[in-house]
Design a protein around this motif. Structure first.
Motif, PDB file in Angstrom:
ATOM      1  N   MET A  17       4.731 -39.250  39.340  1.00 43.84           N
ATOM      2  CA  MET A  17       4.859 -38.799  40.728  1.00 43.84           C
ATOM      3  C   MET A  17       3.605 -38.073  41.196  1.00 43.84           C
ATOM      4  N   VAL A  18       3.061 -37.233  40.341  1.00 45.04           N
ATOM      5  CA  VAL A  18       1.863 -36.486  40.714  1.00 45.04           C
ATOM      6  C   VAL A  18       0.678 -37.428  40.885  1.00 45.04           C
ATOM      7  N   GLN A  19       0.559 -38.412  40.011  1.00 45.86           N
ATOM      8  CA  GLN A  19      -0.530 -39.377  40.157  1.00 45.86           C
ATOM      9  C   GLN A  19      -0.378 -40.198  41.433  1.00 45.86           C
ATOM     10  N   GLN A  20       0.848 -40.492  41.816  1.00 44.63           N
ATOM     11  CA  GLN A  20       1.046 -41.193  43.080  1.00 44.63           C
ATOM     12  C   GLN A  20       0.606 -40.335  44.251  1.00 44.63           C
ATOM     13  N   LEU A  21       0.905 -39.040  44.186  1.00 39.23           N
ATOM     14  CA  LEU A  21       0.460 -38.128  45.239  1.00 39.23           C
ATOM     15  C   LEU A  21      -1.064 -38.062  45.306  1.00 39.23           C
ATOM     16  N   LEU A  22      -1.709 -38.069  44.158  1.00 37.51           N
ATOM     17  CA  LEU A  22      -3.157 -37.892  44.116  1.00 37.51           C
ATOM     18  C   LEU A  22      -3.915 -39.169  44.448  1.00 37.51           C
ATOM     19  N   THR A  23      -3.429 -40.304  43.930  1.00 39.65           N
ATOM     20  CA  THR A  23      -4.205 -41.543  44.025  1.00 39.65           C
ATOM     21  C   THR A  23      -3.466 -42.693  44.690  1.00 39.65           C
ATOM     22  N   GLY A  24      -2.164 -42.527  44.940  1.00 40.58           N
ATOM     23  CA  GLY A  24      -1.386 -43.628  45.489  1.00 40.58           C
ATOM     24  C   GLY A  24      -0.979 -44.660  44.468  1.00 40.58           C
ATOM     25  N   SER A  25      -1.126 -44.370  43.177  1.00 42.62           N
ATOM     26  CA  SER A  25      -0.784 -45.332  42.136  1.00 42.62           C
ATOM     27  C   SER A  25       0.714 -45.602  42.134  1.00 42.62           C
ATOM     28  N   PRO A  26       1.133 -46.800  41.759  1.00 42.76           N
ATOM     29  CA  PRO A  26       2.558 -47.161  41.821  1.00 42.76           C
ATOM     30  C   PRO A  26       3.355 -46.508  40.697  1.00 42.76           C
ATOM     31  N   LEU A  27       4.653 -46.368  40.953  1.00 44.80           N
ATOM     32  CA  LEU A  27       5.579 -45.890  39.942  1.00 44.80           C
ATOM     33  C   LEU A  27       6.099 -47.064  39.119  1.00 44.80           C
ATOM     34  N   THR A  28       6.603 -46.784  37.939  1.00 44.99           N
ATOM     35  CA  THR A  28       7.259 -47.815  37.130  1.00 44.99           C
ATOM     36  C   THR A  28       8.404 -48.419  37.937  1.00 44.99           C
ATOM     37  N   PRO A  29       8.412 -49.735  38.177  1.00 47.69           N
ATOM     38  CA  PRO A  29       9.406 -50.341  39.070  1.00 47.69           C
ATOM     39  C   PRO A  29      10.852 -50.054  38.687  1.00 47.69           C
ATOM     40  N   GLU A  30      11.163 -50.041  37.385  1.00 46.73           N
ATOM     41  CA  GLU A  30      12.555 -49.826  36.964  1.00 46.73           C
ATOM     42  C   GLU A  30      13.051 -48.429  37.294  1.00 46.73           C
ATOM     43  N   ALA A  31      12.136 -47.494  37.531  1.00 43.76           N
ATOM     44  CA  ALA A  31      12.518 -46.117  37.838  1.00 43.76           C
ATOM     45  C   ALA A  31      12.320 -45.759  39.309  1.00 43.76           C
ATOM     46  N   SER A  32      11.481 -46.495  39.999  1.00 43.66           N
ATOM     47  CA  SER A  32      11.147 -46.139  41.381  1.00 43.66           C
ATOM     48  C   SER A  32      12.364 -46.198  42.290  1.00 43.66           C
ATOM     49  N   VAL A  33      12.522 -45.176  43.106  1.00 41.77           N
ATOM     50  CA  VAL A  33      13.634 -45.132  44.052  1.00 41.77           C
ATOM     51  C   VAL A  33      13.492 -46.212  45.129  1.00 41.77           C
ATOM     52  N   GLN A  34      12.312 -46.819  45.208  1.00 43.64           N
ATOM     53  CA  GLN A  34      12.116 -47.895  46.180  1.00 43.64           C
ATOM     54  C   GLN A  34      12.998 -49.103  45.886  1.00 43.64           C
ATOM     55  N   ARG A  35      13.527 -49.201  44.678  1.00 42.77           N
ATOM     56  CA  ARG A  35      14.425 -50.321  44.385  1.00 42.77           C
ATOM     57  C   ARG A  35      15.731 -50.204  45.151  1.00 42.77           C
ATOM     58  N   PHE A  36      15.977 -49.039  45.744  1.00 46.07           N
ATOM     59  CA  PHE A  36      17.158 -48.829  46.586  1.00 46.07           C
ATOM     60  C   PHE A  36      16.781 -48.684  48.056  1.00 46.07           C
ATOM     61  N   ARG A  37      15.648 -49.263  48.420  1.00 47.87           N
ATOM     62  CA  ARG A  37      15.161 -49.152  49.796  1.00 47.87           C
ATOM     63  C   ARG A  37      16.221 -49.593  50.802  1.00 47.87           C
ATOM     64  N   GLY A  38      16.905 -50.686  50.501  1.00 44.41           N
ATOM     65  CA  GLY A  38      17.881 -51.216  51.444  1.00 44.41           C
ATOM     66  C   GLY A  38      19.003 -50.241  51.734  1.00 44.41           C
ATOM     67  N   VAL A  39      19.662 -49.728  50.705  1.00 46.27           N
ATOM     68  CA  VAL A  39      20.795 -48.847  50.923  1.00 46.27           C
ATOM     69  C   VAL A  39      20.360 -47.515  51.508  1.00 46.27           C
ATOM     70  N   LEU A  40      19.208 -47.013  51.113  1.00 48.26           N
ATOM     71  CA  LEU A  40      18.733 -45.743  51.665  1.00 48.26           C
ATOM     72  C   LEU A  40      18.347 -45.886  53.130  1.00 48.26           C
ATOM     73  N   SER A  41      17.782 -47.019  53.479  1.00 51.12           N
ATOM     74  CA  SER A  41      17.422 -47.243  54.881  1.00 51.12           C
ATOM     75  C   SER A  41      18.647 -47.456  55.749  1.00 51.12           C
ATOM     76  N   ARG A  42      19.636 -48.192  55.239  1.00 52.46           N
ATOM     77  CA  ARG A  42      20.870 -48.389  56.022  1.00 52.46           C
ATOM     78  C   ARG A  42      21.600 -47.084  56.229  1.00 52.46           C
ATOM     79  N   ASP A  43      21.647 -46.258  55.182  1.00 52.03           N
ATOM     80  CA  ASP A  43      22.335 -44.969  55.282  1.00 52.03           C
ATOM     81  C   ASP A  43      21.702 -44.110  56.352  1.00 52.03           C
ATOM     82  N   LEU A  44      20.405 -44.167  56.459  1.00 52.65           N
ATOM     83  CA  LEU A  44      19.690 -43.354  57.442  1.00 52.65           C
ATOM     84  C   LEU A  44      20.005 -43.806  58.855  1.00 52.65           C
ATOM     85  N   SER A  45      20.264 -45.091  59.051  1.00 48.72           N
ATOM     86  CA  SER A  45      20.506 -45.619  60.395  1.00 48.72           C
ATOM     87  C   SER A  45      21.922 -45.390  60.872  1.00 48.72           C
ATOM     88  N   ASN A  46      22.822 -45.010  59.944  1.00 48.82           N
ATOM     89  CA  ASN A  46      24.237 -44.813  60.317  1.00 48.82           C
ATOM     90  C   ASN A  46      24.463 -43.466  60.982  1.00 48.82           C
TER      91      ASN A  46
END
Length: 355
Positions: free
Chosen positions: A326-355
């Motif tokens: 996480m800190v390296q992503q903040l510093l350099t924009g490097s990606p997170l390990t896909p299996e752990a990244s919360v971006q794998r739930f982008r769909g449900v998190l985005s829908r929840d925000l729109s409700n």
């Protein structure tokens, strides 16, 4: 008051994230209300390279173990404590089937495994019928020392607010968060099981489970090893061992139960030959996940809000690695390990925000 980042929670995830931010020179404040029965404060702190009845290697363990060792060594030097120790597990086979499973795995992969033939070493201490194997190395993180020592360091640096965060008082805007008179660019939730009701991340597939443990005084029991025979018996302090734990998926509260204490007492009678005394009994709720993978990263629609959570029983190995990611992503924009990244739930998190 201005800072770069707010961390919510000072369990193992919050502690590791704070340490990583500190090493990177990123200013931050930790907000944490002290509790005695959080998962991090009840956990034994074991980093075990193999898992399950099939004795398979833990996810990412070859990368996680050396990284964790280095991080805890550094933290120990900074706080003047022994943060981590190397030991092994003496794994007493409970059935012939378990013995066969261990031996079969040993035949195909001997990394971390051994099959000594020295039953006499442990016969003065334990009742066992089917022999044992060893898992080596295993790391033991001294959480009962690490967490308070790091908390003291935060207090000395004026980086700790000892209170429970009130999300009603938290204002989130693009590129800015405000909590009372504290302003930051980001807030990262490392709040354990409380994350399941977090306004920004409650739709994530948490799968909480309850564990219970007892602490037992067993004088003359060697503390150079961890022991396993169904339950785990783990050195805690001089002559005191941690014994547990259960995994309850349905429970009414986070309090210890008389049934578990009796179950532990029966296990001790049947397993340990030395005199013992049960000293304490606690329970806690683990922030596990359905996928058995952590939740790491920033909200797909609100990048000022992040999460480092869902470590389950493997927080001591996962938290140092993913805090650094996480800190390296903040510093350099490097990606997170896909299996752990919360971006794998982008769909449900985005829908929840729109409700």
């Amino acid at each position: 008051m201005q800072t770069d980042c707010i961390i919510v929670g000072q369990g193992i995830s919050g502690t590791m994230l704070s340490w990583a931010l500190q090493q990177a020179g990123i200013a931050h404040i930790v907000i944490d209300h002290p509790k005695n029965n959080t998962a991090s404060r009840v956990a034994p702190g074991v980093i075990n390279p193999v898992t399950g009845r099939r004795i398979v290697k833990t996810w990412m363990i070859d990368e996680l173990m050396p990284h964790a060792w280095n991080i805890y060594q550094q933290l120990g030097q900074a706080t003047g404590i022994t943060a981590i120790e190397q030991k092994n597990i003496v794994d007493f086979f409970t059935t012939p089937q378990m013995k066969n499973a261990f031996e079969s795995r040993f035949e195909t992969d001997q990394q971390y495994l051994a099959l000594p033939n020295r039953d006499s070493d442990w016969q003065p201490y334990f009742h066992f019928d089917f022999g044992y194997g060893e898992i080596d190395p295993v790391y033991l993180v001294n959480l009962q020392t690490v967490l308070p020592a790091y908390r003291k360091l935060l207090q000395q640096r004026n980086q700790l607010w000892e209170e429970e965060l009130d999300t009603q008082l938290l204002q989130v805007e693009p590129g800015k968060v405000q909590y009372k008179d504290l302003q930051a660019e980001r807030i990262i939730f490392c709040d354990g099981i409380a994350g399941a009701s977090n306004p920004w991340f409650h739709q994530l597939p948490f799968s909480a489970n309850k564990g219970e443990v007892v602490w037992v005084e067993i004088k003359d029991m060697p503390d150079t090893n961890l022991y396993k025979k169904g339950f785990a018996l783990i050195p805690w302090e001089k002559d005191v061992f941690w014994l547990g734990s259960t995994y309850l998926w349905e429970f009414e509260n986070d309090q210890p139960t008389p049934g578990f204490r009796q179950f532990a007492d029966t296990w001790l009678q049947q397993t340990v030959k030395l005199p013992y005394k049960i000293l304490d009994h606690k329970a806690a709720i683990r922030p596990a996940t359905l996928e058995r993978r952590p939740f790491v990263g920033f909200h797909p629609e609100i990048p000022a809000v992040g999460i480092l959570n869902g470590m389950g029983t493997k927080g001591c190995s996962l938290a140092p690695w993913f805090a650094q990611e996480m800190v390296q992503q903040l510093l350099t924009g490097s990606p997170l390990t896909p299996e752990a990244s919360v971006q794998r739930f982008r769909g449900v998190l985005s829908r929840d925000l729109s409700n």
